[in-house]
Motif scaffolding. Structure first.
Motif, short mmCIF file in Angstrom:
data_model
loop_
_atom_site.label_atom_id
_atom_site.label_comp_id
_atom_site.label_asym_id
_atom_site.label_seq_id
_atom_site.Cartn_x
_atom_site.Cartn_y
_atom_site.Cartn_z
N ALA A 96 -64.52 27.64 -54.20
CA ALA A 96 -63.09 28.37 -53.46
C ALA A 96 -63.54 30.46 -53.28
O ALA A 96 -63.29 30.82 -51.96
CB ALA A 96 -61.89 28.98 -53.78
N PRO A 97 -64.33 30.98 -54.35
CA PRO A 97 -64.03 32.12 -54.06
C PRO A 97 -65.50 32.60 -52.93
O PRO A 97 -65.11 34.09 -52.75
CB PRO A 97 -64.18 33.31 -55.49
CG PRO A 97 -63.88 32.35 -56.26
CD PRO A 97 -64.32 30.85 -55.40
N ASP A 142 -67.50 27.77 -44.58
CA ASP A 142 -67.26 27.37 -43.66
C ASP A 142 -67.21 25.52 -44.26
O ASP A 142 -67.39 25.67 -44.84
CB ASP A 142 -68.40 27.44 -42.69
CG ASP A 142 -68.57 28.32 -41.35
OD1 ASP A 142 -67.49 28.53 -40.62
OD2 ASP A 142 -69.44 29.52 -42.13
N LEU A 143 -66.32 25.20 -43.93
CA LEU A 143 -66.42 23.77 -44.36
C LEU A 143 -66.20 22.68 -43.75
O LEU A 143 -65.58 23.13 -42.35
CB LEU A 143 -64.47 23.34 -45.41
CG LEU A 143 -64.79 22.56 -46.05
CD1 LEU A 143 -66.21 21.58 -46.78
CD2 LEU A 143 -63.67 22.31 -46.07
N ASP A 144 -66.80 21.34 -43.48
CA ASP A 144 -67.06 20.56 -42.40
C ASP A 144 -66.95 19.08 -43.17
O ASP A 144 -67.66 18.93 -44.04
CB ASP A 144 -68.44 20.29 -41.62
CG ASP A 144 -68.38 19.51 -40.80
OD1 ASP A 144 -66.99 19.05 -40.61
OD2 ASP A 144 -68.91 19.73 -39.59
N CYS A 150 -60.43 32.02 -50.30
CA CYS A 150 -59.65 33.46 -49.47
C CYS A 150 -60.89 33.23 -48.54
O CYS A 150 -60.56 34.42 -47.88
CB CYS A 150 -59.84 34.09 -50.41
SG CYS A 150 -60.99 34.73 -51.70
N LYS A 151 -62.26 33.05 -48.39
CA LYS A 151 -62.60 33.63 -47.65
C LYS A 151 -63.39 32.62 -46.20
O LYS A 151 -64.20 32.80 -45.36
CB LYS A 151 -64.44 34.12 -47.90
CG LYS A 151 -63.87 35.11 -48.59
CD LYS A 151 -65.59 35.65 -49.43
CE LYS A 151 -65.30 36.89 -49.83
NZ LYS A 151 -66.99 37.20 -51.24
N LEU A 152 -62.40 31.25 -46.75
CA LEU A 152 -62.75 30.29 -44.96
C LEU A 152 -62.49 30.54 -43.96
O LEU A 152 -61.64 31.66 -43.93
CB LEU A 152 -62.02 29.29 -45.46
CG LEU A 152 -62.59 28.08 -44.90
CD1 LEU A 152 -63.86 27.25 -45.95
CD2 LEU A 152 -61.01 26.81 -45.10
N MET A 153 -63.68 31.16 -43.07
CA MET A 153 -63.52 31.48 -41.53
C MET A 153 -63.74 29.75 -41.16
O MET A 153 -62.26 30.03 -39.84
CB MET A 153 -64.16 31.76 -40.95
CG MET A 153 -64.96 33.62 -42.35
SD MET A 153 -66.74 33.78 -41.60
CE MET A 153 -66.31 34.20 -40.07
N THR A 154 -64.02 28.63 -40.85
CA THR A 154 -63.43 27.13 -40.21
C THR A 154 -63.68 26.79 -41.14
O THR A 154 -64.01 26.02 -42.22
CB THR A 154 -65.27 27.38 -39.10
OG1 THR A 154 -66.00 26.54 -39.72
CG2 THR A 154 -65.03 28.86 -38.52
N LEU A 170 -54.53 32.46 -45.72
CA LEU A 170 -56.03 32.91 -45.23
C LEU A 170 -56.60 33.59 -44.21
O LEU A 170 -56.48 32.85 -42.79
CB LEU A 170 -56.81 31.14 -45.59
CG LEU A 170 -56.26 30.35 -46.10
CD1 LEU A 170 -57.83 29.25 -45.97
CD2 LEU A 170 -57.07 31.47 -47.85
N SER A 171 -56.25 35.03 -44.44
CA SER A 171 -56.19 36.37 -43.77
C SER A 171 -57.94 36.09 -42.72
O SER A 171 -58.26 36.38 -41.33
CB SER A 171 -56.59 37.39 -44.13
OG SER A 171 -57.33 37.62 -44.99
N LYS A 172 -59.17 34.99 -43.26
CA LYS A 172 -60.00 35.30 -42.44
C LYS A 172 -60.13 33.55 -42.03
O LYS A 172 -61.17 33.86 -41.26
CB LYS A 172 -61.32 35.19 -43.56
CG LYS A 172 -61.57 36.57 -43.83
CD LYS A 172 -62.55 36.99 -45.17
CE LYS A 172 -62.96 38.25 -45.52
NZ LYS A 172 -62.30 39.38 -44.88
N LEU A 173 -58.93 33.14 -41.52
CA LEU A 173 -59.53 31.73 -40.93
C LEU A 173 -58.75 31.83 -39.44
O LEU A 173 -57.75 32.42 -39.29
CB LEU A 173 -58.77 30.68 -41.70
CG LEU A 173 -58.64 29.42 -41.64
CD1 LEU A 173 -60.35 28.46 -41.47
CD2 LEU A 173 -57.29 28.67 -42.08
N LYS A 174 -59.99 31.59 -38.90
CA LYS A 174 -60.10 31.86 -37.03
C LYS A 174 -59.68 30.55 -36.87
O LYS A 174 -59.20 30.66 -35.41
CB LYS A 174 -60.91 32.66 -37.01
CG LYS A 174 -61.08 34.31 -37.87
CD LYS A 174 -59.50 34.73 -37.19
CE LYS A 174 -59.76 35.99 -38.23
NZ LYS A 174 -58.72 37.34 -37.98
N CYS A 175 -60.51 29.54 -36.90
CA CYS A 175 -60.24 28.00 -36.49
C CYS A 175 -60.20 27.05 -37.54
O CYS A 175 -61.34 26.96 -38.54
CB CYS A 175 -61.74 28.60 -35.26
SG CYS A 175 -62.04 26.84 -34.59
#
Length: 497
Positions: free
Chosen positions: A372-373, A377-379, A401-405, A428-433
């Motif tokens: 998590a830290p 990107d998680l698929d 907390c750093k997840l973006m996609t 999650l502030s960095k999650l964009k997509c």
């Protein structure tokens, strides 16, 4: 006025507003008389070598190219950046190596020659050829030339003590190599021939290596490559495990490897269990030497089933990217992955097309909690995940907390789970997509096909929730397979193939 005088006068009088045009004219003027151009190379300022080289290359003045190479004043000649993918460059390569051959036949280094590397990578050092009209410092800094030494007066004693010039150091030839079935292309075949003729004086290096076949000729080429130069390796083939065993010793020598992709390795029905164990042990043990490995991609690799712990135990450094796709894993494999993988630097986790339907979600949940830290990107596409399993993962996802996609397309998920996922990840502030599957409620009840009207309602509801919760900029795409061609369709808010 001599040709050299004309060249120098044109260069000195260049207008700062249009330097390239005047310099091109000066180069063309000099190249009209090849004999004068060849004689002038020894006395040209180093700033003029790149434009004259490109002009000679464009005009196919191979004799001039050969002479320029013999006086090249930079540590690297980035020839690959000038090569067009659609045109063969065998003649150019031959002219350059003719120049290098002349130098390698000498016992001492020429006065001006600084070349340490011939870079044949297409696209490498493009800026070097673009900036040649700038200052001397601009040109030199791109190829890291030797630092200038302070000048001092030389007395008679110094001149008497001066020994012979140092012997010529080997020239590194850097090229991306793709080893396939069939005959080598003309340029690579010529390059291999030259390196073979000049063993010890020409070193063949390769940062990007692709291996599709292990023919006798390809094995010979691997034996000529400086394997510690390989940083990016793709073994993308349909191999038996026994074929991979032949390649394994070469893998272990790639001690600076950063990225490794291995795909389509299957077990032969004629291989005994003992032979299989020996092959797997040999292959996985090579990872002990890969102390710089950052990205590992394993696709359709049959020997992983029940043996993932064997490979993980040989990984001595933390990975930034781990991709295990189209593979069969056991419960024990997933447990070992969650407990023993060093995730201190893991940014990308791709488990696409791993069948997790009958596996416990606890191991994956634990893996996500540990990563998590750092995870970005998680698929989890096409993993057979259903509502209960995904609900178990939500608390762990909320701590990434750093997840973006996040992508989990083509899993069987209900609208209730999608809403819960949105609420868990909204912070999650960095999650964009987010790429999500069409929920069960958006399918026709009888035909099991997408009902676009219902899908539009799903999309509208999720969008409204994002606005209400203060994250209108987060993008949620629905993805589902086309019933006709199988390609993925993205919906936001209209279908896009």
């Amino acid at each position: 006025m001599s040709t050299l005088d004309l060249f120098q006068s044109n260069f000195i009088g260049m207008n700062r507003q249009a330097p390239r045009r005047l310099l091109d004219l000066a180069c063309q003027s000099l190249l009209r008389d090849e004999a004068s151009a060849i004689a002038a190379v020894e006395w040209l300022p180093m700033e003029l070598f790149p434009p004259l080289f490109t002009a000679a290359l464009a005009g196919k003045h191979n004799k001039v190219l050969k002479t320029i190479v013999q006086a090249w004043p930079f540590p690297c000649l980035p020839l690959g950046a000038l090569m067009n993918h659609r045109e063969p460059y065998h003649d150019i390569l031959q002219a350059v190596f003719d120049g290098i051959d002349v130098l390698l036949s000498k016992e001492t280094r020429p006065r001006r020659w600084k070349m340490q590397m011939l870079n044949l990578q297409r696209g490498a050092h493009q800026d070097f050829w673009i900036v040649w009209a700038g200052t001397r410092a601009d040109v030199c800094s791109l190829l890291e030339p030797e630092a200038p030494q302070p000048m001092r007066k030389r007395g008679k004693v110094d001149s008497l003590r001066a020994g012979p010039k140092p012997p010529l150091a080997p020239v590194e030839v850097l090229v991306d190599i793709c080893l396939k079935k069939g005959v080598l292309d003309e340029s690579l075949s010529y390059l291999i021939k030259k390196v073979s003729e000049r063993r010890g004086l020409l070193h063949l290096s390769c940062k990007k290596l692709k291996v599709y076949a292990m023919s006798k000729e390809n094995i010979n080429i691997l034996g000529m490559v400086q394997l510690d130069s390989v940083q990016d390796l793709e073994v993308n083939c349909t191999w038996k495990l026994s074929t991979l065993r032949k390649f394994a010793p070469y893998l272990g020598q790639m001690v600076n490897l950063c990225r490794f992709l291995l795909s389509h390795v299957f077990k032969s029905s004629h291989t005994t269990l003992e032979q299989e164990e020996q092959c797997v042990s040999l292959v996985t043990s090579q990872f002990l030497s890969l102390s710089h490995l950052q990205e590992l991609y394993l696709d359709d690799v049959s020997f992983l089933k029940g043996r993932l712990d064997q490979m993980l135990s040989c990984l001595k450094t933390p990975l930034e990217t781990l991709s295990i796709t189209n593979c069969l894993l056991l419960e024990s494999d997933l447990r070992h992955l969650s407990q023993h993988l060093n995730v201190s630097q893991l940014k990308v986790l791709n488990l696409r097309r791993l069948n997790l339907t009958n596996l416990s979600s606890g191991s994956l949940q634990f893996l996500l909690e540990r990563a998590a830290p750092t995870l970005q990107d998680l698929d989890l596409d096409e993993c057979g995940i259903m509502d209960p399993q995904f609900m178990d993962l939500l608390p762990a996802l909320s701590h990434c907390c750093k997840l973006m996609t996040l992508s989990f397309c083509e899993n069987t998920i209900s609208m209730t789970v999608l809403e819960d996922l949105l609420r868990h990840t909204i912070g999650l502030s960095k999650l964009k997509c987010v790429l999500y599957p069409a929920p069960l409620e958006s399918y026709e009840e009888r035909s099991s096909t997408i009902h676009l009207g219902r899908l539009a309602q799903v999309h509208a509801k999720l969008k409204h929730m994002l606005q209400e919760l203060g994250r209108p900029g987060m993008v949620w795409f629905c993805a589902y397979p086309c019933p006709h061609c199988g390609c993925r369709i993205f919906y936001n808010p209209n279908p896009i193939l």
